[in-house]
Write an enzyme that holds these catalytic residues in place. Structure first.
Site, PDB file in Angstrom:
ATOM      1  N   SER A 278       0.830  -1.209   0.000  1.00 49.15           N
ATOM      2  CA  SER A 278       0.000   0.000   0.000  1.00 49.15           C
ATOM      3  C   SER A 278       0.860   1.254   0.000  1.00 49.15           C
ATOM      4  O   SER A 278       2.079   1.203   0.204  1.00 49.15           O
ATOM      5  CB  SER A 278      -0.929  -0.012   1.217  1.00 49.15           C
ATOM      6  OG  SER A 278      -0.171  -0.022   2.415  1.00 49.15           O
ATOM      7  N   SER A 280       1.215   3.568   2.083  1.00 49.99           N
ATOM      8  CA  SER A 280       1.860   3.956   3.341  1.00 49.99           C
ATOM      9  C   SER A 280       3.206   3.269   3.540  1.00 49.99           C
ATOM     10  O   SER A 280       3.988   3.662   4.399  1.00 49.99           O
ATOM     11  CB  SER A 280       0.940   3.632   4.529  1.00 49.99           C
ATOM     12  OG  SER A 280       0.664   2.250   4.585  1.00 49.99           O
ATOM     13  N   THR A 353      -5.313  -0.155   1.923  1.00 56.20           N
ATOM     14  CA  THR A 353      -4.749  -1.250   2.725  1.00 56.20           C
ATOM     15  C   THR A 353      -5.872  -2.151   3.220  1.00 56.20           C
ATOM     16  O   THR A 353      -6.602  -1.792   4.144  1.00 56.20           O
ATOM     17  CB  THR A 353      -3.956  -0.712   3.931  1.00 56.20           C
ATOM     18  OG1 THR A 353      -3.062   0.306   3.495  1.00 56.20           O
ATOM     19  CG2 THR A 353      -3.159  -1.832   4.588  1.00 56.20           C
ATOM     20  N   HIS A 526      31.900 -50.010  33.320  1.00 52.96           N
ATOM     21  CA  HIS A 526      32.082 -51.384  33.796  1.00 52.96           C
ATOM     22  C   HIS A 526      31.959 -52.421  32.673  1.00 52.96           C
ATOM     23  O   HIS A 526      32.208 -53.611  32.901  1.00 52.96           O
ATOM     24  CB  HIS A 526      31.087 -51.693  34.923  1.00 52.96           C
ATOM     25  CG  HIS A 526      29.705 -52.025  34.454  1.00 52.96           C
ATOM     26  ND1 HIS A 526      28.668 -51.114  34.476  1.00 52.96           N
ATOM     27  CD2 HIS A 526      29.186 -53.164  33.952  1.00 52.96           C
ATOM     28  CE1 HIS A 526      27.572 -51.688  34.015  1.00 52.96           C
ATOM     29  NE2 HIS A 526      27.860 -52.937  33.691  1.00 52.96           N
ATOM     30  N   ASP A 576      30.406 -44.562  36.900  1.00 49.25           N
ATOM     31  CA  ASP A 576      30.413 -45.662  35.937  1.00 49.25           C
ATOM     32  C   ASP A 576      30.001 -45.153  34.547  1.00 49.25           C
ATOM     33  O   ASP A 576      28.901 -45.407  34.061  1.00 49.25           O
ATOM     34  CB  ASP A 576      29.458 -46.757  36.418  1.00 49.25           C
ATOM     35  CG  ASP A 576      29.451 -47.972  35.514  1.00 49.25           C
ATOM     36  OD1 ASP A 576      28.490 -48.768  35.614  1.00 49.25           O
ATOM     37  OD2 ASP A 576      30.387 -48.120  34.701  1.00 49.25           O
ATOM     38  N   SER A 703      23.178 -52.650  30.144  1.00 45.99           N
ATOM     39  CA  SER A 703      24.174 -51.761  30.750  1.00 45.99           C
ATOM     40  C   SER A 703      24.776 -50.822  29.708  1.00 45.99           C
ATOM     41  O   SER A 703      25.087 -51.223  28.587  1.00 45.99           O
ATOM     42  CB  SER A 703      25.296 -52.578  31.390  1.00 45.99           C
ATOM     43  OG  SER A 703      24.845 -53.253  32.530  1.00 45.99           O
TER      44      SER A 703
END
Length: 765
Positions: A278, A280, A353, A526, A576, A703
């Site tokens: 627009s 603006s 707008t 481990h 561990d 594990s």
């Protein structure tokens, strides 16, 4: 700046996002004054002013650390005089002045105390929060007043964990009504007079223990977000949207460096670019806005996804230049070419707008997808980006179209499945004319995300895009999985590593691990002995027949399995944890990807936490002082083949923690141990038992595997499986109530992880 960058766009404010009309803090004049407003006597003490909108608007500007009082903006009225200087209480002031910025005081603080107490706080003042006995502090214990007029850190909350949802807290400057946190209970927030609420005024406790909406804050007119804050929050939310497509919509991601998603005909994500043309806006700002959108497209493309784009320019009438139905709409380069072709003169003859009409074109494109792909429309995510000055002067309120879009996409209707993840509306207000209440009303509101921003000027807007494009840290794909029904076990657990150790004359041992970077697998110490040679250790990944050779195994220096044999403790599993360095760099694909490690930028991003989040605050988010839902992955045999199965457990991190740890004394070999702390140190997390639920237990072969928290569709490792009280896999009967498992808490070994992984670009906090 180069032509491919978002240039400095002048002083006319731009909005990136959705912005309703009437953006000035004082209404702009509907007609030009008969004569210009005089500049005599309008000065501000301690500051300066400049004119906007061809002299129709005046903005007061103060030095850093000060703000214009009583107003920042004055408008030239049709009578030819400037709008009156008056406070929020409508008190008339003779002359504007720059006053020192102060931070608001807490209106209330539940279940604790804060100090010092004062009517207001100056810049750099600090405030500390403490909880009463029985309550745990979440958020920042100490906060400092910043030059922006905001407190640093996060809202301090004292919570006893008794509610279905956690205490949502009282952000500084707000008042909260509501103290019950049961399912479907609501709390409401208010701001003092003169302050505007940003975020959600009303929040409701939802299933799963989360609050609807986003945390509110109270904003003064002089408050702005910094470019760094905006870029971080926007990127975090945008990344979650983009990577959520990857994880949930069933499209296999490619390798780490060339991540691409081949979309089905309906698309997995649609992005709608809407550009105000627009009168603006002006030609120069229109061109600058185009370049900002090009930067945005480049940023999205950097994630390797291929969304479909829609492109609309508008003034009095909209012009749809690219529809998401166009086969080329997913080609970012082609979309950029079309963006380059549009001209400000396209709307020269009708330069009003009509934002509502432009958004109706977006609605129509969405409707096309719903009508043409009924089986897939509900899997498509939508992002709307609109650049405008926000001053609609025809067509009506654009907010009504947003409501229609939400209805079309079935968002917010079903309490159990609100589908809020499928629409993102980002609102970037730029400049002094922004109406904070209007932009907040339009922005999406999602827990721990920010969708509404206010930037000081277009220079700051440029900085936002610069930081988006040039941030060097990895945004990461850690903890992402492919959950599609056709996915294999390794699509769903792409970090999973199988470790085999062959010992001459002693047989074979197996452990698990997790990919944490392109060179490293995290596991338990481990699993190995000092006599193991590296050629006897192999790693299997991604369910592939290939085995990866290792370069070395790195043990935590404090790990010593025999440290307490003199005390009749045959095995001691403190520290561990071990890292396996692979001999060759991994090439990530859909079945080999890293899990997130705690206290990294990747895990912060995965959790959608703010820029300022510390490691301690992240730990409070993942491991609060209560039972925490987690999971581990176990390998089972079914129909003569190995399958990976997720098993859900609860980390006993609250009132059940002590009882969980005491059961360690039931383990074989610990009969003579009298004090549980001799075998269970602060570095362990405990799972198992039958209260509140019967937890499954790990087996010996598990594990070294990860203990994982699944949150926000991401997987974050918080522990390494170490040892258990009972090997339930050797028992035919039901596991006893004292069957517990212990895992190394990764938060407790972070210094070692940071040292060993310092070259892996993980961005440790």
């Amino acid at each position: 700046m180069g032509s491919n960058r978002c240039p400095r766009l002048g002083l006319v404010p731009l909005i990136l996002g959705l912005l309703s009309g009437g953006v000035s803090m004082t209404p702009l004049p509907e007609a030009r004054p008969q004569s210009p407003c005089s500049l005599e006597g309008i000065e501000i003490k301690g500051g300066t002013f400049h004119l906007l909108k061809e002299g129709l608007v005046l903005e007061y500007v103060c030095p850093s650390g000060f703000y214009p009082y009583p107003v920042q903006i004055r408008t030239c009225r049709s009578s030819g005089s400037w709008s009156t200087l008056q406070t929020q209480d409508r008190k008339i002031v003779k002359r504007a002045e720059c006053k020192a910025i102060r931070c608001p005081r807490p209106q209330d603080f539940e279940n604790g105390e804060y100090w010092p107490r004062a009517a207001y706080y100056n810049l750099s003042d600090e405030i500390s929060f403490h909880c009463y006995d029985g309550y745990t502090l979440r958020g920042s214990a100490n906060r400092t007043c910043q030059v922006t007029g905001r407190w640093d850190g996060q809202t301090a909350i004292c919570d006893d964990g008794a509610g279905y949802c956690p205490n949502p807290g009282i952000p500084i400057g707000t008042r909260k009504v509501g103290t019950q946190y049961r399912l479907e209970d609501s709390v409401t927030y208010y701001c003092s007079r003169g302050l505007t609420l940003r975020g959600s005024q009303r929040r409701t406790c939802q299933e799963g223990g989360s609050w609807s909406g986003t945390e509110p804050s109270c904003q003064d007119s002089f408050m702005y977000d910094t470019p760094a804050e905006v870029a971080e929050a926007f990127l975090s939310s945008l990344t979650e949207t983009i990577e959520g497509v990857d994880a949930e919509d069933g499209h296999i991601p490619g390798d780490q460096q060339k991540r691409k998603i081949v979309l089905d005909p309906s698309g997995s994500m649609n992005i709608y670019l809407v550009l105000d043309g627009s009168d603006s806006i002006g030609a120069r700002n229109f061109t600058g806005a185009k370049n900002c959108l090009k930067d945005f497209i480049e940023k999205v493309a950097s994630y390797g996804v291929k969304p479909k784009y829609g492109l609309v320019t508008y003034a009095t009438d909209p012009k749809v230049l690219i529809r998401v139905s166009n086969p080329k709409s997913a080609d970012a380069d082609w979309v950029t070419e079309q963006l380059d072709k549009i001209s400000y003169d396209d709307h020269k003859l009708k330069a009003g707008t009509n934002t509502k009409k432009a958004l109706l074109e977006v609605y129509n494109m969405m409707s096309w997808g719903v009508n043409n792909f009924p089986d897939n429309w509900n899997r498509t995510r939508h992002v709307i980006v609109l650049l405008t000055d926000g001053l609609h002067n025809m067509g009506g309120d654009p907010v009504t179209v947003i409501h229609d879009i939400r209805d079309l996409l079935n968002i917010g209707r079903n309490r159990k499945n609100p589908r809020e993840d499928y629409l993102d509306i980002y609102v970037f207000g730029v400049g002094p004319l922004v109406n904070q209440e209007n932009i907040n009303a339009l922005a999406s509101k999602k827990d721990k995300e920010q969708h509404v921003f206010k930037l000081k000027d277009v220079d700051n807007l440029e900085d936002v895009f610069f930081q988006m494009l040039d941030e060097s840290r990895s945004l990461g794909l850690c903890g992402m999985v492919w959950e599609h029904k056709d996915g294999t076990d390794y699509h769903k657990q792409p970090w999973h590593a199988k470790i085999s150790i062959t010992r001459p004359s002693k047989g074979h041992e197996s452990c698990m691990g997790a990919v944490v970077s392109e060179y490293f697998v995290l596991t338990a110490a481990h699993c190995f002995t000092v006599d193991d040679e590296k050629h006897s250790i192999k790693v299997s990944l991604g369910g592939k027949k290939q085995e990866w050779e290792i370069d070395q195994v790195l043990f935590h220096p404090n790990y010593d399995l025999n440290a307490k044999t003199a005390k009749d403790i045959p095995e001691f599993y403190d520290y561990d944890v071990a890292l396996i360095r692979l001999s060759k760099k991994l090439k990530y694909d859909q079945t080999i990807r890293p899990i997130c490690l705690p206290c990294t930028e990747g895990s912060n991003q995965a959790l959608r936490l703010p820029l300022t989040t510390t490691c301690q605050q992240q730990m409070q988010e993942l491991l609060p002082a209560k039972d925490v839902k987690a999971l581990f992955v176990s390998e089972l045999t079914k129909d003569h083949r190995k399958i990976l199965t997720r098993k859900e457990v609860y980390i006993k991190n609250g009132e059940r923690k002590a009882a969980c740890e005491r059961d360690a004394l039931q383990a074989q070999g610990y009969e003579k141990v009298k004090v549980v702390s001799e075998v269970v140190t602060p570095r362990f997390l405990c799972t198992g038992g039958v209260i509140p639920y019967a937890d499954p237990n790990t087996c010996k072969g598990d594990s070294g595997g990860p203990l994982i928290i699944h949150k926000k569709s991401r997987f974050i490792q918080v522990g390494v499986i170490s040892w258990g009280v009972v090997d339930i896999c050797k028992r035919q009967q039901q596991a006893p109530s004292y069957a517990r498992d212990f895992h190394i808490n990764l938060y407790k070994v972070l210094p070692w992880l940071k040292e060993k992984l310092k070259d892996e670009d993980l961005g440790f906090l």
